[in-house]
Design an enzyme around this catalytic site. Structure first.
Site, short mmCIF file in Angstrom:
data_model
loop_
_atom_site.label_atom_id
_atom_site.label_comp_id
_atom_site.label_asym_id
_atom_site.label_seq_id
_atom_site.Cartn_x
_atom_site.Cartn_y
_atom_site.Cartn_z
N CYS A 204 -6.54 20.23 0.13
CA CYS A 204 -7.15 20.17 -1.21
C CYS A 204 -8.62 19.77 -1.16
CB CYS A 204 -6.36 19.25 -2.14
SG CYS A 204 -6.16 17.57 -1.59
N HIS B 11 3.90 6.88 -12.24
CA HIS B 11 4.94 6.18 -11.47
C HIS B 11 4.57 4.70 -11.26
CE1 HIS B 11 6.38 10.34 -9.83
NE2 HIS B 11 6.59 10.18 -11.11
N PRO C 125 0.41 8.34 4.16
CA PRO C 125 1.34 9.47 4.30
C PRO C 125 1.84 9.94 2.94
CG PRO C 125 2.40 7.39 4.95
CD PRO C 125 0.96 7.08 4.69
N ASP C 126 2.14 11.25 2.83
CA ASP C 126 2.82 11.68 1.61
C ASP C 126 4.33 11.47 1.81
OD1 ASP C 126 3.73 13.83 3.10
OD2 ASP C 126 2.64 15.36 2.00
N PHE C 127 5.14 11.99 0.93
CA PHE C 127 6.58 11.71 1.01
C PHE C 127 7.36 12.82 1.70
CE2 PHE C 127 4.84 9.22 -2.40
CZ PHE C 127 5.41 7.98 -2.18
N ARG C 128 7.00 14.08 1.39
CA ARG C 128 7.91 15.17 1.77
C ARG C 128 7.37 16.15 2.79
NH1 ARG C 128 8.42 13.63 -3.31
NH2 ARG C 128 10.47 12.91 -3.99
N CYS D 167 10.99 -14.98 -8.15
CA CYS D 167 10.51 -15.44 -9.45
C CYS D 167 10.39 -16.97 -9.48
CB CYS D 167 11.48 -14.97 -10.52
SG CYS D 167 11.08 -15.49 -12.17
N SER E 141 4.24 18.03 -4.61
CA SER E 141 5.33 19.00 -4.43
C SER E 141 5.97 19.36 -5.78
CB SER E 141 6.39 18.43 -3.48
OG SER E 141 6.93 17.25 -4.05
N ASP F 259 -1.47 4.31 -5.19
CA ASP F 259 -2.50 3.74 -4.30
C ASP F 259 -3.77 3.31 -5.02
OD1 ASP F 259 -3.84 6.20 -4.79
OD2 ASP F 259 -3.00 7.12 -2.98
N CYS G 263 14.56 -11.66 -15.09
CA CYS G 263 14.08 -12.22 -16.36
C CYS G 263 12.77 -11.59 -16.81
CB CYS G 263 13.95 -13.74 -16.27
SG CYS G 263 12.53 -14.29 -15.29
N ASN H 130 0.53 8.77 -7.94
CA ASN H 130 0.24 7.89 -6.81
C ASN H 130 0.16 6.43 -7.23
OD1 ASN H 130 0.18 10.24 -5.42
ND2 ASN H 130 -2.06 10.38 -5.31
#
Ligand code: OAD
Length: 377
Positions: free
Chosen positions: A261, A145, A52-55, A177, A218, A128, A156, A126
């Site tokens: 796309c 990202h 899925p995309d976000f928006r 950790c 977007s 992914d 740490c 992305n």
């Protein structure tokens, strides 16, 4: 699909393209004028793969998470919230973890650009890793990202082993950790965290581009969203997206290819004479069954995606309620955690007086920041 809703008057001629169309972009590439192609991608290029995309309003992760007891759906990617309750993130991570999805034809098109020596740099938002899976060389990718490829303790900073991470994610369990028992987080960039230094080291490549291709984003998250504006005004920019975004469509050499796309990329490949090679490469990579699944029409894919997101949201909802019972009784971050959010961004922004406000935000922000939506806009 094609040149649509441009803000540029029809009488304004492009400077480098013969016209604002995909065949003209193909001619520009074939003439050898595009030797430094910069590609910018977002979640929209992976929706056909089943992520899925976000928006997007129906199937986007944030629209669906909005129904839950999160202060903001974006909290799943917020450090203060993660410190308070890391479980929802790990529930999502289990489903979004690289390995179970296959590249789309758009990913393979980027790889083909690299094979032909035309790809100057790919900047992806992305996490992914599908560009790598499609064969785009690692040194041509900036994962702006971050990615799931590595992880470390948030306290740490000690790196955490890949195999143990995979085991934890496969069970949606939170890893701790081995040195200090702090929470472990993949090296994906959460809101108000700094982007990787590679992004800042290489973003000048967008200024040097002779063609910019923007796919499936977007353009609402900065500083990534400012990249298309770094290119000189006369450099052709092509947007392959469901809708017009950012400043795309405002310059004489902008071409808008609105819609799916993968369809737009196939049209460009046709015009370039690369279509057969592209389809063959893609089928070789993903196999006929997956290729046919991805091709089975966008309405069926929308239903699949909707089911997938509903399941994800249900799973996150479940852990939020488990957390209610087993911890402090609240699934919202503590007031301290909320207070921690804003100052981080504020202290890390440098502002240069000479640029316009929006370009300032785009280019200067070093932390992941979502564009503030003006209501009704
Ligand atoms: P968004 O969900 O914000 O935007 C995806 C864009 O792709 C939208 O404009 C959709 O209309 C479009 N789209 C969806 N499917 C498409 C398709 N098949 N063909 C063409 N366009 C399609 O995703 P991003 O822009 O990538 O941060 O979001 C940016 C960042 O926001 C993400 O990197 C994420 C999030 O918070 C992190 O994960 C750290």
């Amino acid at each position: 699909m094609g040149q649509e809703v441009s803000a540029v008057p029809e009488t304004t001629k492009p400077e480098n393209l013969s016209e604002r169309s995909l065949p003209a972009v193909a001619d520009y590439i074939k003439s050898g004028k595009a030797r430094k192609v910069v590609v910018l991608t977002g979640a929209g290029i992976s929706t056909a793969a089943g992520i899925p995309d976000f928006r997007s309003p129906e199937t986007g992760l944030y629209a669906n998470l909005a129904a839950l007891e999160l202060e903001e759906p974006e909290d799943v990617f917020s450090l203060p919230f993660f410190k308070e309750n890391p479980k929802p993130f790990y529930v999502l991570a289990k489903d979004l973890y690289p390995g179970k999805f296959h590249p789309t034809i758009s990913h393979v098109f980027i790889s083909l650009l690299a094979t032909k020596g035309l790809l100057y740099q790919l900047f992806t938002q992305n996490i992914d890793c599908l560009e790598r899976a499609a064969g785009v060389p690692a040194d041509l990718i900036v994962e702006a990202h971050g990615s799931f490829a590595s992880q470390r303790c948030i306290d740490c900073k000690t790196p955490y082993p890949d195999d143990k991470m995979r085991e934890h994610v496969s069970r949606a369990e939170v890893p701790h950790c081995e040195k200090c028992n702090g929470l472990v987080k993949p090296d994906i960039v959460f809101f108000h965290e700094n982007l990787p230094s590679l992004f800042f080291d290489r973003r000048h490549m967008a200024e040097e581009a002779d063609l910019i291709l923007v796919l499936g984003t977007s353009l609402t998250v900065h500083p990534f969203a400012g990249l298309p504006d770094l290119a000189p005004f006369e450099v052709p920019r092509v947007l392959f997206n469901m809708e017009r975004v950012g400043s795309l469509g405002s310059q004489p050499d902008d071409v808008l290819v609105l819609g799916d796309c993968d369809t737009g990329v196939r049209q460009l490949a046709n015009a370039l004479g690369w279509r057969e090679e592209l389809e063959a490469e893609w089928r070789k990579l993903v196999g006929d069954e997956e290729a046919d699944r991805q091709l089975e029409g966008s309405s069926k894919r929308q239903v699949e995606l909707h089911d997938e997101v509903s399941q994800l949201v249900h799973d996150v909802d479940k852990v939020l309620h488990v957390h209610d019972v087993s911890s402090s009784g609240s699934s919202s971050p503590s007031p301290e955690a909320v207070a921690e959010k804003e100052p981080i961004a504020a202290t890390q922004q440098e502002v240069q007086q000479s640029e316009s406000a929006s370009v300032k935000e785009s280019v200067e922000t070093t932390t992941l920041t979502e564009e503030v939506k003006v209501s009704g806009a």
